[in-house]
Design an enzyme around this catalytic site. Structure first.
Site, PDB file in Angstrom:
ATOM      1  N   PHE A   1      32.251  52.234  36.829  1.00 24.86           N
ATOM      2  CA  PHE A   1      33.493  51.644  37.584  1.00 24.86           C
ATOM      3  C   PHE A   1      34.442  50.896  36.477  1.00 24.86           C
ATOM      4  O   PHE A   1      35.609  50.947  36.631  1.00 24.86           O
ATOM      5  CB  PHE A   1      32.639  50.618  38.431  1.00 24.86           C
TER       6      PHE A   1
ATOM      7  N   GLY B   1      34.380  51.394  33.283  1.00 22.32           N
ATOM      8  CA  GLY B   1      34.927  52.815  32.151  1.00 22.32           C
ATOM      9  C   GLY B   1      35.936  53.376  32.657  1.00 22.32           C
ATOM     10  O   GLY B   1      36.967  53.737  32.106  1.00 22.32           O
TER      11      GLY B   1
ATOM     12  N   LYS C   1      31.148  65.513  38.024  1.00 16.95           N
ATOM     13  CA  LYS C   1      31.943  64.490  39.008  1.00 16.95           C
ATOM     14  C   LYS C   1      33.226  64.314  38.483  1.00 16.95           C
ATOM     15  O   LYS C   1      34.207  64.339  39.297  1.00 16.95           O
ATOM     16  CB  LYS C   1      31.077  63.368  38.936  1.00 16.95           C
TER      17      LYS C   1
ATOM     18  N   SER D   1      29.571  51.659  28.734  1.00 17.28           N
ATOM     19  CA  SER D   1      28.104  52.382  29.322  1.00 17.28           C
ATOM     20  C   SER D   1      27.223  51.253  29.368  1.00 17.28           C
ATOM     21  O   SER D   1      26.985  50.432  28.559  1.00 17.28           O
ATOM     22  CB  SER D   1      27.918  53.560  28.317  1.00 17.28           C
TER      23      SER D   1
ATOM     24  N   LYS E   1      21.767  42.129  28.599  1.00 16.03           N
ATOM     25  CA  LYS E   1      23.341  41.959  28.206  1.00 16.03           C
ATOM     26  C   LYS E   1      23.106  40.914  27.117  1.00 16.03           C
ATOM     27  O   LYS E   1      24.171  41.164  25.963  1.00 16.03           O
ATOM     28  CB  LYS E   1      24.152  41.326  29.321  1.00 16.03           C
TER      29      LYS E   1
ATOM     30  N   ALA F   1      32.813  38.664  34.289  1.00 15.91           N
ATOM     31  CA  ALA F   1      31.988  38.212  35.402  1.00 15.91           C
ATOM     32  C   ALA F   1      31.621  39.294  36.343  1.00 15.91           C
ATOM     33  O   ALA F   1      31.645  40.466  35.904  1.00 15.91           O
ATOM     34  CB  ALA F   1      32.992  37.185  36.334  1.00 15.91           C
ATOM     35  N   LEU F   2      31.311  39.038  37.303  1.00 14.09           N
ATOM     36  CA  LEU F   2      31.032  40.123  38.288  1.00 14.09           C
ATOM     37  C   LEU F   2      32.146  40.660  38.725  1.00 14.09           C
ATOM     38  O   LEU F   2      32.717  40.583  39.311  1.00 14.09           O
ATOM     39  CB  LEU F   2      30.349  39.469  39.758  1.00 14.09           C
ATOM     40  N   VAL F   3      32.145  42.172  38.526  1.00 11.63           N
ATOM     41  CA  VAL F   3      33.170  43.075  38.818  1.00 11.63           C
ATOM     42  C   VAL F   3      33.389  43.392  40.103  1.00 11.63           C
ATOM     43  O   VAL F   3      32.499  43.967  40.715  1.00 11.63           O
ATOM     44  CB  VAL F   3      33.390  44.139  37.715  1.00 11.63           C
TER      45      VAL F   3
END
Length: 369
Positions: free
Chosen positions: A64, A66, A92, A134, A221, A245-247
Site C-alpha cells: 500500500f 510502496g 500481480k 517492505s 518496528k 501513523a496508521l496509514v
C-alpha cells in the site's frame, strides 16, 4: 513476504492498483531484467558500479505504501526498480498493466528477498537511492503478527542497510518505520501537568513495555529501526527514517488490512493518551520523496508523519466502521479524550514547507535494550 488472499480479494486489489496507475498517468513500457537461472541482473548502464542520479530501488513496491511511493517517484521523473519478494507479486504487477504498452515509463522489476543479502545487492546495483518500504506481514492475512515476525523485521532491516553499504552505487536509504516506534513508553504522561507531554522524533518506544503488553508490531518496528541505525552508523551510506501513523486512503481496508489490524493492537490506550493518529498514504509517499531529495542538504534523522489525531469516540467509531472492526478502538462513541500527549511532526512540516533548515544531528540514542 506476501499475504495469502482469496481470488476475489486479489482481483479487487489489482483493479484498485490499476486505477491508481491510470490516475497517475503516463504511457510507456516497464523493463524486466532476469537471468535465465532465476537470478537477477542489472541493466548494462549500471555495469560501471556508478548509479544514475535519478535511479532508485523500492522494496515492497506493490504494498500500500510502496505503491504510492513508486508513483510519486515516477511523477518526479525517477527511474524506479521494484524489488519484488515473490512470483505472486510479479504476477500481480503484470496484471495491473504497469508492464507492457499500458505501463508507466521508467519502472522495472527484479526478484529480491529482503532476507537474502546477495539478491538485495544485485537489486540495488546501479541505483543511487533505496526506499525500504517492505514489511513483514502475517502470511495468513489475519494480523497474527508475532514475536518471531518482529525478529524477522530486525534481520531484514540489517540486511537492507548492509546491502546499501556494500553496493557501490548506493548513497542514500529512506527507511519506512512507524509512529509506533516512538509512542509506547512506560508512564509516558503526567496528567497532573498543565502542559502535555511532547512526542517527537527524539522519542523511542520502550521495548520492555512493548514486550509486557505483547505489542509485537510496535516492538518489531522499534527494533528494526534501531537495527537500521546501528547498521548505518559510521558507514558510507546516509540513512533517514519516516515514521508514519496508521496509514489510510483509498482502498486501505483491502490493501492494508493486515498492517492496520496489527497497528491497532493497544488502540484503546493510544486513543486515551492522545496518540492514535492517521495519515493519508499520499502524504506518506510525499514525505518519503521529499526527505530523499533533501538528504543531500538538510534532511537527516527521523521524521514523524501524520495528518490527523483521533480525539473523540465518534472519530474512533468511524475508523472502526472503515476497518470493519467494531469495538477495536473505542467502546464509547460519545466520549471525548483529553490531550495528555501532543504529537509533533514539526520537523517534517518544516522540511515540506521550506527544505532549508540545516540538520544539526543525525545520530540517535539506539542502545540495545
Amino acid at each position: 513476504m506476501g499475504v495469502l488472499r482469496s481470488t476475489e480479494s486479489l482481483e479487487a486489489e489489482i483493479e484498485e492498483m490499476r486505477e491508481t496507475l491510470l490516475r497517475s498517468g503516463g504511457i510507456g513500457r516497464t523493463q524486466v531484467r532476469k537471468a535465465g537461472s532465476g537470478s537477477v541482473r542489472r541493466r548494462a548502464d549500471g555495469d560501471s558500479g556508478v548509479g544514475d542520479e535519478r535511479t532508485v530501488c523500492v522494496t515492497g513496491g506493490i504494498s500500500f505504501v510502496g505503491f504510492a511511493v513508486v508513483n510519486h517517484l515516477l511523477d518526479r521523473g525517477y527511474t524506479v526498480r521494484l524489488a519484488l519478494e515473490t512470483h505472486e507479486d510479479m504476477d500481480k504487477l503484470r496484471e495491473t498493466e504497469m508492464f507492457g504498452e499500458m505501463g508507466r515509463d521508467g519502472v522495472w522489476a527484479v526478484m529480491a528477498s529482503v532476507m537474502d543479502l546477495e539478491s538485495l545487492c544485485r537489486a540495488f546495483d546501479g541505483c543511487v537511492g533505496v526506499f525500504h518500504t517492505s514489511s513483514v506481514v502475517d502470511p495468513g492475512g489475519l494480523s497474527g503478527y508475532s514475536k518471531h515476525m518482529a525478529q524477522m523485521e530486525v534481520r531484514a532491516a540489517e540486511l537492507v542497510v548492509e546491502a546499501c553499504v556494500r553496493t557501490q552505487s548506493v548513497r542514500r536509504c529512506v527507511f519506512t518505520s512507524s509512529l509506533l516506534a516512538c509512542i509506547w513508553r512506560e508512564n509516558s504522561t503526567s496528567r497532573s501537568s498543565r502542559r502535555p507531554t511532547i512526542v517527537d522524533e527524539n522519542c523511542w518506544s520502550d521495548q520492555r513495555e512493548c514486550r509486557d503488553k505483547k505489542l509485537w508490531f510496535a516492538l518489531g518496528k522499534t527494533m528494526a529501526e534501531k537495527a537500521a541505525w546501528r547498521a548505518a552508523r559510521g558507514r558510507d551510506v546516509k540513512l533517514v527514517t519516516v515514521c508514519p501513523a496508521l496509514v489510510t486512503g483509498p482502498g486501505f481496508l483491502r490493501r492494508n488490512s493486515t498492517s492496520s489490524i496489527a497497528y491497532l493492537k493497544g488502540a484503546q490506550d493510544m486513543l486515551t493518551e492522545g496518540l492514535l493518529a492517521t495519515v493519508d498514504v499520499e502524504k506518506v509517499a510525499e514525505a518519503h520523496v521529499a526527505v530523499y531529495e533533501a538528504m543531500s542538504s538538510t534532511a537527516c534523522g527521523r521524521y514523524i508523519c501524520y495528518d490527523h489525531v483521533i480525539r473523540s469516540g465518534q472519530e474512533a467509531a468511524e475508523l472502526e466502521r472503515q476497518l470493519g472492526l467494531p469495538n477495536r478502538v473505542s467502546r464509547d462513541a460519545h466520549a471525548d479524550y483529553p490531550t495528555w500527549v501532543e504529537l509533533s511532526n514539526r520537523k517534517l512540516s518544516r522540511l515540506l514547507s521550506s527544505g532549508r533548515r540545516r540538520c544539526t544531528y543525525d545520530i540517535y540514542s539506539i542502545t540495545q535494550e
